[in-house]
Enzyme design. Structure first.
Site, PDB file in Angstrom:
ATOM      1  N   ARG A 171       0.822  -1.222   0.000  1.00 58.60           N
ATOM      2  CA  ARG A 171       0.000   0.000   0.000  1.00 58.60           C
ATOM      3  C   ARG A 171       0.857   1.273   0.000  1.00 58.60           C
ATOM      4  O   ARG A 171       0.441   2.330   0.443  1.00 58.60           O
ATOM      5  CB  ARG A 171      -1.003   0.012   1.154  1.00 58.60           C
ATOM      6  CG  ARG A 171      -1.968  -1.174   1.066  1.00 58.60           C
ATOM      7  CD  ARG A 171      -3.155  -1.060   1.963  1.00 58.60           C
ATOM      8  NE  ARG A 171      -3.921   0.147   1.825  1.00 58.60           N
ATOM      9  CZ  ARG A 171      -4.799   0.413   0.847  1.00 58.60           C
ATOM     10  NH1 ARG A 171      -4.997  -0.461  -0.111  1.00 58.60           N
ATOM     11  NH2 ARG A 171      -5.466   1.543   0.834  1.00 58.60           N
ATOM     12  N   LEU A 172       2.070   1.190  -0.523  1.00 58.57           N
ATOM     13  CA  LEU A 172       2.958   2.351  -0.661  1.00 58.57           C
ATOM     14  C   LEU A 172       2.755   2.952  -2.049  1.00 58.57           C
ATOM     15  O   LEU A 172       3.681   3.117  -2.832  1.00 58.57           O
ATOM     16  CB  LEU A 172       4.413   1.934  -0.433  1.00 58.57           C
ATOM     17  CG  LEU A 172       4.690   1.260   0.913  1.00 58.57           C
ATOM     18  CD1 LEU A 172       6.137   0.805   0.995  1.00 58.57           C
ATOM     19  CD2 LEU A 172       4.340   2.194   2.062  1.00 58.57           C
TER      20      LEU A 172
END
Length: 192
Positions: A171-172
């Site tokens: 989720r970066l």
């Protein structure tokens, strides 16, 4: 990497056309009515250039009514197979009658007839009622061209904000935001 959001969109849209298995031009359209109540639905992008993003509808539909009362909207393209999305926000304005006529003429005959038969977004008592209306319209225009219905047209969303989102591990995600001021675009990044 493109510094102009329209150039970047063109590049991403071309990749989606080549690689997305279904409806690469499908986009979620979010509108709000005169009291601010939101509504969202899927529509198809039918044109885009530096002036904006074009789609078509029945002007008496819920979305048509929303945009008549609140001429701002948001679009979302989600290309799952590419792990990308594009969010676009801005003011909407009607396309010209000539532009609506030109696009309507490219639609299949059945789609043209359906536009005449449908009272889009209105309650329908049965499927048979719609099918009967369709057959009546088909008979009415038998053997001739189907003109554009008077309450069927299009809108152009003139972008004020365009965000390009790329999925990243853990989720970066990468989020690149363009904001328009007058004729100029500024660019920045957003935290995921």
């Amino acid at each position: 990497m493109a510094d102009d959001p329209h150039t970047l969109f063109d590049h991403w849209f071309a990749e989606a056309a080549a690689l997305e298995p279904n409806d690469h031009n499908a986009m979620a359209l979010a509108t709000a009515d005169g009291t601010g109540r939101p509504s969202v639905r899927m529509v198809l992008l039918k044109g885009h250039d530096a002036r904006g993003f074009v789609f078509f509808t029945n002007l008496d539909s819920r979305k048509g009514g929303d945009m008549a009362h609140n001429p701002h909207a948001a679009l979302l393209f989600h290309w799952k197979s590419l792990r990308r999305q594009v969010r676009i926000e801005g003011a909407v304005e009607p396309v010209s009658a000539a532009e609506a006529d030109a696009y309507f003429a490219t639609r299949s005959r059945d789609s043209q007839l359906g536009a005449w038969a449908s009272e889009q977004s209105r309650p329908l008592d049965s499927r048979e009622t719609f099918e009967t209306r369709y057959e009546e319209v088909r008979s009415r225009f038998a053997g001739g061209d189907v003109p554009r219905p008077p309450r069927w047209s299009g809108f152009r969303l003139a972008p004020e904000r365009i965000e390009f989102w790329i999925d990243r591990a853990h989720r970066l995600h990468e989020r690149r935001l363009f904001v328009r001021s007058g004729d100029e675009w500024s660019e920045g990044l957003l935290y995921p």
